[in-house]
Write a protein that holds these residues in place. Structure first.
Motif, PDB file in Angstrom:
ATOM      1  N   VAL A  70      18.942  17.665   6.768  1.00 55.84           N
ATOM      2  CA  VAL A  70      18.528  18.734   5.868  1.00 55.84           C
ATOM      3  C   VAL A  70      17.222  18.307   5.210  1.00 55.84           C
ATOM      4  O   VAL A  70      17.115  17.185   4.715  1.00 55.84           O
ATOM      5  N   THR A  71      16.232  19.204   5.210  1.00 52.62           N
ATOM      6  CA  THR A  71      14.972  18.891   4.543  1.00 52.62           C
ATOM      7  C   THR A  71      14.601  19.985   3.553  1.00 52.62           C
ATOM      8  O   THR A  71      14.964  21.146   3.733  1.00 52.62           O
ATOM      9  N   ASP A  72      13.867  19.590   2.545  1.00 47.98           N
ATOM     10  CA  ASP A  72      13.227  20.538   1.648  1.00 47.98           C
ATOM     11  C   ASP A  72      12.008  19.852   1.046  1.00 47.98           C
ATOM     12  O   ASP A  72      12.017  18.639   0.822  1.00 47.98           O
ATOM     13  N   GLN A  75      16.482  14.787   3.369  1.00 50.23           N
ATOM     14  CA  GLN A  75      15.187  14.146   3.231  1.00 50.23           C
ATOM     15  C   GLN A  75      14.179  15.137   2.656  1.00 50.23           C
ATOM     16  O   GLN A  75      14.175  16.305   3.058  1.00 50.23           O
ATOM     17  N   GLU A  76      13.360  14.657   1.730  1.00 44.64           N
ATOM     18  CA  GLU A  76      12.227  15.476   1.284  1.00 44.64           C
ATOM     19  C   GLU A  76      11.227  15.497   2.429  1.00 44.64           C
ATOM     20  O   GLU A  76      10.887  14.445   2.981  1.00 44.64           O
ATOM     21  N   ALA A  77      10.778  16.685   2.803  1.00 45.26           N
ATOM     22  CA  ALA A  77       9.814  16.774   3.899  1.00 45.26           C
ATOM     23  C   ALA A  77       9.080  18.098   3.832  1.00 45.26           C
ATOM     24  O   ALA A  77       9.640  19.122   3.448  1.00 45.26           O
ATOM     25  N   ASP A  78       7.831  18.058   4.237  1.00 47.52           N
ATOM     26  CA  ASP A  78       6.996  19.241   4.372  1.00 47.52           C
ATOM     27  C   ASP A  78       7.241  19.812   5.769  1.00 47.52           C
ATOM     28  O   ASP A  78       7.039  19.118   6.771  1.00 47.52           O
ATOM     29  N   ALA A 129       5.572  21.680   7.464  1.00 48.07           N
ATOM     30  CA  ALA A 129       4.336  21.734   8.247  1.00 48.07           C
ATOM     31  C   ALA A 129       3.878  20.352   8.708  1.00 48.07           C
ATOM     32  O   ALA A 129       2.865  20.233   9.398  1.00 48.07           O
ATOM     33  N   ALA A 130       4.614  19.300   8.334  1.00 48.06           N
ATOM     34  CA  ALA A 130       4.291  17.930   8.751  1.00 48.06           C
ATOM     35  C   ALA A 130       5.589  17.122   8.757  1.00 48.06           C
ATOM     36  O   ALA A 130       5.794  16.251   7.917  1.00 48.06           O
ATOM     37  N   LEU A 131       6.458  17.425   9.699  1.00 52.16           N
ATOM     38  CA  LEU A 131       7.788  16.810   9.723  1.00 52.16           C
ATOM     39  C   LEU A 131       7.714  15.331  10.110  1.00 52.16           C
ATOM     40  O   LEU A 131       6.993  14.963  11.038  1.00 52.16           O
ATOM     41  N   PRO A 132       8.498  14.484   9.418  1.00 50.83           N
ATOM     42  CA  PRO A 132       8.461  13.040   9.667  1.00 50.83           C
ATOM     43  C   PRO A 132       9.440  12.588  10.754  1.00 50.83           C
ATOM     44  O   PRO A 132      10.092  11.552  10.618  1.00 50.83           O
ATOM     45  N   PHE A 133       9.559  13.360  11.834  1.00 48.66           N
ATOM     46  CA  PHE A 133      10.503  13.042  12.894  1.00 48.66           C
ATOM     47  C   PHE A 133       9.761  12.943  14.223  1.00 48.66           C
ATOM     48  O   PHE A 133       8.747  13.597  14.429  1.00 48.66           O
ATOM     49  N   ALA A 134      10.330  12.145  15.116  1.00 49.39           N
ATOM     50  CA  ALA A 134       9.729  11.970  16.442  1.00 49.39           C
ATOM     51  C   ALA A 134       9.844  13.248  17.260  1.00 49.39           C
ATOM     52  O   ALA A 134      10.736  14.068  17.036  1.00 49.39           O
ATOM     53  N   ASP A 135       8.951  13.386  18.201  1.00 49.88           N
ATOM     54  CA  ASP A 135       9.012  14.499  19.147  1.00 49.88           C
ATOM     55  C   ASP A 135      10.392  14.512  19.810  1.00 49.88           C
ATOM     56  O   ASP A 135      10.936  13.453  20.138  1.00 49.88           O
TER      57      ASP A 135
END
Length: 172
Positions: free
Chosen positions: A40-42, A65-68, A70-76
């Motif tokens: 879950v991100t926000d 996780q806090e995440a944008d 438009a710039a997700l911190p996850f691998a392809d």
């Protein structure tokens, strides 16, 4: 709302919910599908904290996780499903959020969700809220999804034309 948002998809594996807000949809997803693992991100730290409380009972099947978007911190290719429920209009560059969602999908994975469409009632509602928004028209959403490495693109407007559900599959 969850079955409506999923549009007949049967989620499996690893799911990412972007802009999850309170985490209510993620909690419902975890209850309905015991084999899932959901991230879950926000963007908003306060909402991420609320979401963490909402999914805490699911233990290691859920993470927040806090995440944008438009710039997700996850691998392809990290997720089997990316879910977006009424959050894209809060992302000024929602096209980037869709591009990121497609990027983190595994080949054959699905992007699904819904969002509000640009209309006088929705503009008025969000004007009263005071937040920054950039709403889309149904045609814009479909066109952007078709620019991405996605197939089976579907965009369906609600009867009143205020909301659109969408789904697409990552090219195998």
């Amino acid at each position: 709302m969850l079955p409506w948002a999923l549009q007949g998809l049967s989620p499996r594996g690893y799911v990412l919910e972007i802009g999850a807000g309170s985490g209510a949809m993620a909690a419902q997803l975890l209850r309905a599908h015991p084999g899932l693992r959901v991230t879950v991100t926000d963007y908003d730290p306060g909402m991420a904290a609320v979401a963490a409380q909402s999914v805490a009972a699911f233990g290691d099947r859920a993470s927040v996780q806090e995440a944008d978007a438009a710039a997700l911190p996850f691998a392809d290719g990290s997720f089997d499903l990316v879910l977006s429920c009424a959050m894209l209009h809060h992302v000024i560059h929602w096209e980037s959020a869709l591009k990121e969602a497609a990027r983190v999908l595994r080949p054959g994975g699905y992007l699904a969700g819904y969002d509000i469409l640009d209309s006088p009632p929705m503009r008025l509602l969000h004007l009263a809220e005071g937040g920054q928004v950039r709403m889309m028209r149904s045609g814009q959403l479909g066109a952007e999804l078709r620019r991405l490495p996605l197939t089976e693109v579907r965009v369906r407007r609600s009867a009143a034309g205020l909301v659109a559900r969408f789904s697409a599959r990552r090219q195998p």
